[in-house]
Design an enzyme around this catalytic site. Structure first.
Site, PDB file in Angstrom:
ATOM      1  N   HIS A 155       0.829  -1.201   0.000  1.00 42.59           N
ATOM      2  CA  HIS A 155       0.000   0.000   0.000  1.00 42.59           C
ATOM      3  C   HIS A 155       0.857   1.242   0.000  1.00 42.59           C
ATOM      4  O   HIS A 155       1.950   1.263   0.570  1.00 42.59           O
ATOM      5  CB  HIS A 155      -0.953   0.012   1.195  1.00 42.59           C
ATOM      6  CG  HIS A 155      -0.291  -0.258   2.509  1.00 42.59           C
ATOM      7  ND1 HIS A 155       0.062  -1.524   2.926  1.00 42.59           N
ATOM      8  CD2 HIS A 155       0.091   0.588   3.505  1.00 42.59           C
ATOM      9  CE1 HIS A 155       0.626  -1.453   4.122  1.00 42.59           C
ATOM     10  NE2 HIS A 155       0.663  -0.180   4.491  1.00 42.59           N
ATOM     11  N   HIS A 161       0.902   5.137   1.211  1.00 47.12           N
ATOM     12  CA  HIS A 161       0.276   6.149   2.063  1.00 47.12           C
ATOM     13  C   HIS A 161       0.359   7.478   1.314  1.00 47.12           C
ATOM     14  O   HIS A 161       1.457   7.913   0.943  1.00 47.12           O
ATOM     15  CB  HIS A 161       1.034   6.314   3.381  1.00 47.12           C
ATOM     16  CG  HIS A 161       1.033   5.120   4.280  1.00 47.12           C
ATOM     17  ND1 HIS A 161       0.218   5.019   5.389  1.00 47.12           N
ATOM     18  CD2 HIS A 161       1.766   3.980   4.255  1.00 47.12           C
ATOM     19  CE1 HIS A 161       0.448   3.879   6.014  1.00 47.12           C
ATOM     20  NE2 HIS A 161       1.389   3.218   5.339  1.00 47.12           N
TER      21      HIS A 161
HETATM   22  P1  AMP Z   1       1.634   0.157   7.403  1.00 44.70           P
HETATM   23  O1  AMP Z   1       1.967   0.387   8.848  1.00 44.70           O
HETATM   24  O2  AMP Z   1       2.510   0.914   6.453  1.00 44.70           O
HETATM   25  O3  AMP Z   1       1.556  -1.313   7.075  1.00 44.70           O
HETATM   26  O4  AMP Z   1       0.205   0.790   7.183  1.00 44.70           O
HETATM   27  C1  AMP Z   1      -0.969   0.132   7.482  1.00 44.70           C
HETATM   28  C2  AMP Z   1      -1.997   1.203   7.653  1.00 44.70           C
HETATM   29  O5  AMP Z   1      -3.287   0.595   7.604  1.00 44.70           O
HETATM   30  C3  AMP Z   1      -1.926   1.971   8.962  1.00 44.70           C
HETATM   31  O6  AMP Z   1      -1.685   3.342   8.705  1.00 44.70           O
HETATM   32  C4  AMP Z   1      -3.285   1.727   9.594  1.00 44.70           C
HETATM   33  O7  AMP Z   1      -3.770   2.844  10.295  1.00 44.70           O
HETATM   34  C5  AMP Z   1      -4.126   1.364   8.413  1.00 44.70           C
HETATM   35  N1  AMP Z   1      -5.299   0.560   8.698  1.00 44.70           N
HETATM   36  C6  AMP Z   1      -5.356  -0.594   9.408  1.00 44.70           C
HETATM   37  N2  AMP Z   1      -6.610  -1.054   9.435  1.00 44.70           N
HETATM   38  C7  AMP Z   1      -7.368  -0.188   8.723  1.00 44.70           C
HETATM   39  C8  AMP Z   1      -8.741  -0.109   8.396  1.00 44.70           C
HETATM   40  N3  AMP Z   1      -9.620  -1.043   8.790  1.00 44.70           N
HETATM   41  N4  AMP Z   1      -9.177   0.936   7.650  1.00 44.70           N
HETATM   42  C9  AMP Z   1      -8.311   1.874   7.244  1.00 44.70           C
HETATM   43  N5  AMP Z   1      -6.988   1.854   7.509  1.00 44.70           N
HETATM   44  C10 AMP Z   1      -6.527   0.845   8.252  1.00 44.70           C
END
Ligand code: AMP
Length: 167
Positions: free
Chosen positions: A153, A155
């Site tokens: 993903h 950001h």
């Molecule tokens: P990473 O730490 O780069 O793997 O980013 C994962 C991201 O997913 C984090 O910023 C979380 O806040 C986000 N996240 C986790 N669960 C959800 C959800 N159900 N809806 C939206 N964002 C989420």
């Protein structure tokens, strides 16, 4: 959740949400007080790396099994607001089909097209969100990168002055 009278060890043993090796613990880290930060979540994820194509919470979002604030969708890319925003605008862009892309470090030549589409979609969403003064795109990879969800993903962060170096 455990009662206040339960010992911490027992609570941990009996509650999958609190077990340090539980993927559930990682995926719920943003909703509970068991993990204090993104770094904690990433460390927990590192303790139990999932198989390459095991489903993550993002699959549930794509399949609309759990709600998300969707801001963009095309045939390959899905974008929704981060549940724990780190900036006034914080959007995640993901490939609808993971195809082994648990993280950028797993990219193969066949992924070049989707990687480009994700970046281009980030530009489209930034414009849609009115981020004309600039924005930041981040990809966390692996434990050192504080990745917590193993479905590639981007950001997209904006709406405030970004700092450098990042934490
Ligand atoms: P990473 O730490 O780069 O793997 O980013 C994962 C991201 O997913 C984090 O910023 C979380 O806040 C986000 N996240 C986790 N669960 C959800 C959800 N159900 N809806 C939206 N964002 C989420």
């Amino acid at each position: 959740m455990s009662s206040a009278s339960e010992s911490p060890d027992k609570a941990t043993a009996n509650n999958p949400l609190k077990h340090p090796n539980s993927r559930i613990a990682v995926l719920t880290s943003h909703f509970t007080a068991t993990m204090s930060s993104e770094k904690d979540a990433a460390l927990a994820a590192a303790a139990a790396p999932p198989p390459a194509d095991s489903p993550t919470i993002f699959d549930k979002i794509i399949n609309k099994e759990i709600p998300a604030k969707v801001v963009y969708e095309d045939d390959k890319v899905f974008a929704f607001r981060d549940i724990a925003p780190q900036a006034p605008t914080h959007i995640l862009l993901i490939p609808k089909i993971k195809d082994g892309l648990t993280g950028l470090s797993q990219a193969e030549e066949r992924h070049c097209e989707i990687l480009g589409q994700l970046l281009y979609a980030a530009k489209l969403v930034a414009k849609q969100e009115g981020l004309g003064d600039g924005f930041r795109v981040v990809i966390n990879d692996g434990p050192d990168g504080s990745q917590s969800v193993y479905h590639l993903h981007l950001h997209l962060l904006g709406g405030r002055q970004m700092n450098w170096p990042p934490g």
